[in-house]
Scaffold this active site. Structure first.
Site, PDB file in Angstrom:
ATOM      1  N   ASP A 195       0.827  -1.214   0.000  1.00  0.00           N
ATOM      2  CA  ASP A 195       0.000   0.000   0.000  1.00  0.00           C
ATOM      3  C   ASP A 195       0.864   1.269   0.000  1.00  0.00           C
ATOM      4  OD1 ASP A 195      -2.257   1.548   0.143  1.00  0.00           O
ATOM      5  OD2 ASP A 195      -3.050   0.614   1.954  1.00  0.00           O
ATOM      6  N   LYS A 253      -1.438  -7.867  -5.642  1.00  0.00           N
ATOM      7  CA  LYS A 253      -2.043  -8.217  -4.352  1.00  0.00           C
ATOM      8  C   LYS A 253      -3.289  -7.347  -4.197  1.00  0.00           C
ATOM      9  CE  LYS A 253      -1.194  -7.719   0.631  1.00  0.00           C
ATOM     10  NZ  LYS A 253      -0.195  -7.480   1.678  1.00  0.00           N
ATOM     11  N   ASP A 262      -6.712  -6.331  -2.097  1.00  0.00           N
ATOM     12  CA  ASP A 262      -7.234  -6.319  -0.725  1.00  0.00           C
ATOM     13  C   ASP A 262      -8.744  -6.055  -0.738  1.00  0.00           C
ATOM     14  OD1 ASP A 262      -7.153  -6.260   2.031  1.00  0.00           O
ATOM     15  OD2 ASP A 262      -5.445  -4.891   2.125  1.00  0.00           O
ATOM     16  N   ASP A 307      -3.917  -9.631   9.542  1.00  0.00           N
ATOM     17  CA  ASP A 307      -2.512  -9.201   9.598  1.00  0.00           C
ATOM     18  C   ASP A 307      -1.810  -9.662  10.869  1.00  0.00           C
ATOM     19  OD1 ASP A 307      -3.324  -7.920   7.359  1.00  0.00           O
ATOM     20  OD2 ASP A 307      -2.872  -5.900   8.057  1.00  0.00           O
TER      21      ASP A 307
HETATM   22  C1  GLA Z   1      -4.183  -4.855   4.838  1.00  0.00           C
HETATM   23  C2  GLA Z   1      -3.399  -6.097   4.388  1.00  0.00           C
HETATM   24  C3  GLA Z   1      -1.924  -5.915   4.654  1.00  0.00           C
HETATM   25  C4  GLA Z   1      -1.432  -4.672   3.942  1.00  0.00           C
HETATM   26  C5  GLA Z   1      -2.267  -3.472   4.373  1.00  0.00           C
HETATM   27  C6  GLA Z   1      -1.948  -2.219   3.579  1.00  0.00           C
HETATM   28  O1  GLA Z   1      -4.148  -4.668   6.214  1.00  0.00           O
HETATM   29  O2  GLA Z   1      -3.891  -7.241   5.027  1.00  0.00           O
HETATM   30  O3  GLA Z   1      -1.209  -7.044   4.203  1.00  0.00           O
HETATM   31  O4  GLA Z   1      -1.519  -4.870   2.553  1.00  0.00           O
HETATM   32  O5  GLA Z   1      -3.656  -3.708   4.193  1.00  0.00           O
HETATM   33  O6  GLA Z   1      -2.719  -1.120   3.975  1.00  0.00           O
END
Ligand code: GLA
Length: 352
Positions: free
Chosen positions: A42, A117, A119, A185
């Site tokens: 991010d 990736k 999200d 996370d």
């Molecule tokens: C989420 C994802 C993390 C990361 C953050 C970035 O929490 O699970 O792996 O990519 O977003 O903001």
């Protein structure tokens, strides 16, 4: 296999962090070992899209733009990954992909991105997450079928393997993508041993969904990470569990740390990870899980107190860490006492 900046750099990530890590993957030999994808997580994008609605790299932190970073990474023989969210904003509040799936997939393909990736933050209310992740995956495949699709759809339903909402999203993920997160996370407030065994317990029931090219993703390896500071044995334990489960090996630590390079570069562990089959629980003795796949076996004490294990094996066992001397006793029994949350992993071969 690769490296992702998130747990080391968070929203402070810059073009130079990414290129430094890419060069380190090569100079340490980790790229040769298979860690060949560098992922920008991010916060790489500017706070607004262009007038034409396109994503733009943050001019302050990625001054040369993503195509430049991709060219540099490719010139090192590596691949480039990038992050987006299916919702209206990313988890850190930058522009999300919602309403722009085809445009963003085309942009990533044109920029030379090899891995995305995706999200789930900031999905509009009432949206059908599985349908949206499928839509983006289809757009990505159309833009360039070689792009690896990594995503976090299942975590939208929490992380309870017993819940059908969760397993339905795992099944949907296995049909549309190459790897999918199975857990929220990592949290620095949770002790390493607790976190590693929780991930394992969550992942074991998901073995049937994994197949070559489609993997349950337990999140990133924290070897050498400066915020989490796992001890050396905790770093090794995490690598063991990830490898036995054939989770993607995506490191997110400081590659300048020699210990992280030794842990990440253990060839026996990498071979076990890359075996093409996720380990299965074959026995539980007191609090010790015995998990195996062809050619290897792992013992994990899932409790907060020391526990012993005593099992009969005809195989020659060699610890994946240490000096490689055979571990089986002459009686044909392996007796071990494991500390709280301890992990032992062995390669197995038929005894002569
Ligand atoms: C989420 C994802 C993390 C990361 C953050 C970035 O929490 O699970 O792996 O990519 O977003 O903001």
């Amino acid at each position: 296999m690769g490296w992702n900046d998130w747990y080391e750099d968070r929203c402070g990530v810059t073009e130079s962090d990414i290129l430094t890590s890419a060069r380190r993957l090569v100079s340490t030999g980790l790229a040769n070992d298979g860690y060949n994808t560098v992922v920008i997580d991010d916060c790489w994008m500017a706070s607004a899209r262009s007038a034409a609605g396109a994503l733009v790299a943050d001019p302050a932190t990625f001054p040369d733009g993503i195509p430049y970073v991709a060219r540099q990474v490719h010139s090192l023989g590596l691949k480039l990954g990038i992050y987006e969210s299916a919702g209206t904003a990313t988890c850190a509040g930058r522009p999300g992909s919602y309403g722009h799936y085809t445009q963003d997939a085309d942009t990533f393909a044109r920029w030379g991105v090899d891995f995305v990736k995706f999200d789930f933050c900031h999905l509009p209310s009432g949206a059908n997450p599985a349908a949206l992740f499928d839509q983006f995956g289809t757009a990505l495949h159309k833009a360039d079928p070689r792009i690896v699709y990594s995503q976090e759809l299942p975590v939208h339903a929490g992380s309870a393997p017993a819940s059908s909402a969760f397993t339905n999203l795992i099944a949907a993920s296995a049909a549309i993508s190459n790897m999918w997160r199975i857990a929220p996370d990592e949290n620095p407030a949770v002790a390493a041993g607790v976190s590693i065994t929780r991930h394992l317990e969550a992942d074991l029931p998901l073995t049937p969904y994994a197949s070559p090219g489609h993997w349950n993703d337990m999140d990133m390896l924290l070897a050498g990470n400066t915020a989490f500071r796992y001890s050396l044995s905790e770093q090794e334990n995490q690598a063991d569990v990830w490898a036995m489960e054939s989770s993607p090996l995506m490191a997110s630590g400081d590659l300048a740390s020699p210990a992280s390079v030794t842990v990440l570069g253990n060839k026996k562990v990498i071979d076990i990870d890359q075996k093409g089959v996720q380990g299965k629980l074959i026995a539980t003795e007191a609090s010790v899980d015995v998990i195996a796949k062809p050619g290897s076996v792992m013992l994990v004490n899932t409790s907060s107190t020391r526990a012993g294990v005593h099992f009969k094996t005809r195989d020659q066992l060699v610890n994946v860490w240490g000096n490689g001397s055979p571990a089986r006793t002459t009686s044909g029994y392996l007796n071990r006492s494991l500390p709280a949350y301890g992990v032992l992993m062995f390669t197995t071969a038929k005894a002569a």
